[in-house]
Scaffold this motif. Structure first.
Motif, PDB file in Angstrom:
ATOM      1  N   UNK A  64       0.836  -1.204   0.000  1.00  0.00           N
ATOM      2  CA  UNK A  64       0.000   0.000   0.000  1.00  0.00           C
ATOM      3  C   UNK A  64       0.880   1.267   0.000  1.00  0.00           C
ATOM      4  N   UNK A  65       0.249   2.405  -0.217  1.00  0.00           N
ATOM      5  CA  UNK A  65       1.020   3.652  -0.345  1.00  0.00           C
ATOM      6  C   UNK A  65       1.808   3.951   0.937  1.00  0.00           C
ATOM      7  N   UNK A  66       1.153   3.700   2.081  1.00  0.00           N
ATOM      8  CA  UNK A  66       1.797   4.042   3.349  1.00  0.00           C
ATOM      9  C   UNK A  66       3.099   3.269   3.527  1.00  0.00           C
ATOM     10  N   UNK A 113       5.754   5.204   1.737  1.00  0.00           N
ATOM     11  CA  UNK A 113       6.160   6.414   2.474  1.00  0.00           C
ATOM     12  C   UNK A 113       6.964   6.055   3.720  1.00  0.00           C
ATOM     13  N   UNK A 114       6.629   4.909   4.315  1.00  0.00           N
ATOM     14  CA  UNK A 114       7.396   4.435   5.474  1.00  0.00           C
ATOM     15  C   UNK A 114       8.825   4.087   5.066  1.00  0.00           C
ATOM     16  N   UNK A 169       7.560  13.430  -5.153  1.00  0.00           N
ATOM     17  CA  UNK A 169       8.599  12.432  -4.911  1.00  0.00           C
ATOM     18  C   UNK A 169       8.686  11.440  -6.062  1.00  0.00           C
ATOM     19  N   UNK A 211      -6.901  11.071  -7.763  1.00  0.00           N
ATOM     20  CA  UNK A 211      -6.193  10.669  -6.536  1.00  0.00           C
ATOM     21  C   UNK A 211      -7.109   9.893  -5.579  1.00  0.00           C
ATOM     22  N   UNK A 219      -7.410   6.815  -4.869  1.00  0.00           N
ATOM     23  CA  UNK A 219      -6.742   5.804  -4.028  1.00  0.00           C
ATOM     24  C   UNK A 219      -6.089   6.450  -2.805  1.00  0.00           C
ATOM     25  N   UNK A 220      -5.473   7.616  -3.028  1.00  0.00           N
ATOM     26  CA  UNK A 220      -4.847   8.334  -1.908  1.00  0.00           C
ATOM     27  C   UNK A 220      -5.920   8.752  -0.903  1.00  0.00           C
ATOM     28  N   UNK A 241      -6.871   5.645   1.010  1.00  0.00           N
ATOM     29  CA  UNK A 241      -5.860   4.988   1.860  1.00  0.00           C
ATOM     30  C   UNK A 241      -5.349   5.864   3.008  1.00  0.00           C
ATOM     31  N   UNK A 287      -4.682   4.745   7.001  1.00  0.00           N
ATOM     32  CA  UNK A 287      -3.336   4.690   7.569  1.00  0.00           C
ATOM     33  C   UNK A 287      -3.223   5.602   8.784  1.00  0.00           C
ATOM     34  N   UNK A 290      -2.345   4.739  12.759  1.00  0.00           N
ATOM     35  CA  UNK A 290      -1.303   5.392  13.567  1.00  0.00           C
ATOM     36  C   UNK A 290      -1.925   5.942  14.854  1.00  0.00           C
ATOM     37  N   UNK A 297       0.018  -3.065   9.420  1.00  0.00           N
ATOM     38  CA  UNK A 297       0.448  -3.771   8.196  1.00  0.00           C
ATOM     39  C   UNK A 297       1.285  -5.012   8.537  1.00  0.00           C
ATOM     40  N   UNK A 307       3.525   9.941   7.579  1.00  0.00           N
ATOM     41  CA  UNK A 307       2.270  10.584   7.158  1.00  0.00           C
ATOM     42  C   UNK A 307       2.540  12.009   6.670  1.00  0.00           C
ATOM     43  N   UNK A 366       3.892  11.896   3.244  1.00  0.00           N
ATOM     44  CA  UNK A 366       2.771  11.588   2.353  1.00  0.00           C
ATOM     45  C   UNK A 366       2.008  12.879   2.026  1.00  0.00           C
ATOM     46  N   UNK A 388       1.597  14.638  -1.549  1.00  0.00           N
ATOM     47  CA  UNK A 388       0.252  14.811  -2.104  1.00  0.00           C
ATOM     48  C   UNK A 388       0.046  16.251  -2.556  1.00  0.00           C
TER      49      UNK A 388
END
Lengths: 70, 191
Positions: free
Chosen positions: A33-35, A38-39, A56, B25, B27-28, B31, B35, B39, B83, B134, B137, B141
């Motif tokens: 997944x995207x996270x 990024x991790x 990025x 976007x 999916x972003x 997700x 996420x 956290x 995850x 995050x 991210x 974005x």
């Protein structure tokens, strides 16, 4: 004089081979997944560069390195 | 959702651009809140997770929960975190050592994020790093949305669309959240 035969220069990468990928493309290629991507970036496991507006980009080599194929 | 175009209504073009960005976007947008919620759960449950890890460390670990970390011997899985990441422990002379370990399915390896004698500290450091991820991210974005809008609408001022999109992105609430949590979260941008 005989004409010099033309040598075909091989490009370093084929035209269809990308040099870098966005985070979402990288996630798709890695099957995560995207996270997770990024991790990996946060941990320095994936070295990234920034495009003009700060987006990025993950170099292809970094993805291969992560997968242990290079 | 409230209109984030502040002083005046969005133009037709802005509405169109916003819709296109949301679709591009999607999916972003889907997700990120999931996420972030994970956290937040991690941060909220540090004490509970520590207790579970201590209890796991006080009993024998089932064989299937003992695994090898490359170059670092065996670790015992204590609690799943997020995850493919879990909190682990192993007995050492005079106590127990804890570590956050990530499993990389693509490589089939396990790697340590951070470790220490104090499970609370180990978890706090891990949670902090998740916050930083995050943040990365969100920054990415912002850049991606700006690039998307500039390419789709060259020469147009789409700054309000970008702002509105990012507001939606950072305030989107995971479906796992309760309404009261949503209320608290909407008080300010926090990632």
């Amino acid at each position: 004089m005989e004409p010099i035969p033309k040598t075909e220069e091989q490009p370093a990468v084929t035209p269809t081979e990308r040099l870098a990928y966005s985070v979402q493309e990288s996630a798709d290629l890695l099957g995560v997944n995207y996270f997770s991507v990024y991790r990996l970036i946060q941990r320095g496991k994936l070295k990234v560069c920034r495009a003009l507006r700060g987006k990025l980009l993950v170099p292809r080599e970094e993805l291969l390195k992560l997968l242990g194929t290079q | 959702m409230s209109n984030r175009f502040d002083d005046r209504r969005p133009t037709v073009l802005e509405e169109q651009a916003h819709a296109e960005a949301s679709q591009h976007f999607a999916e972003h947008l889907e997700q990120f809140p999931v996420s972030r919620a994970a956290v937040e759960r991690l941060e909220r449950n540090i004490a509970k997770t520590t207790l579970a890890a201590n209890m796991a460390a006080s009993k024998p670990t089932p064989k299937e929960n003992i695994f090898q970390v490359y170059g670092d011997g065996q670790w015992h899985k204590s609690v799943d975190l997020i995850d493919n990441i879990c909190l682990c422990h192993r007995p050492i002379t005079g106590g127990v050592e804890y570590a956050v370990v990530e499993h990389f399915p693509a490589r089939g390896t396990n790697e340590i994020w951070n470790r220490g004698w104090n499970a609370v500290e180990v978890l706090k450091v891990f949670a902090q790093e998740q916050r930083q991820a995050l943040q990365i991210w969100t920054e990415d974005m912002t850049a991606q949305v700006k690039e998307f809008l500039v390419e789709k609408y060259p020469g147009q001022d789409m700054s309000r669309v970008a702002d509105s999109f990012m507001h939606r992105f950072t305030h989107a609430v995971s479906q796992q959240h309760s309404p009261s949590h949503e209320q608290n979260h909407n008080r300010g941008i926090r990632i």
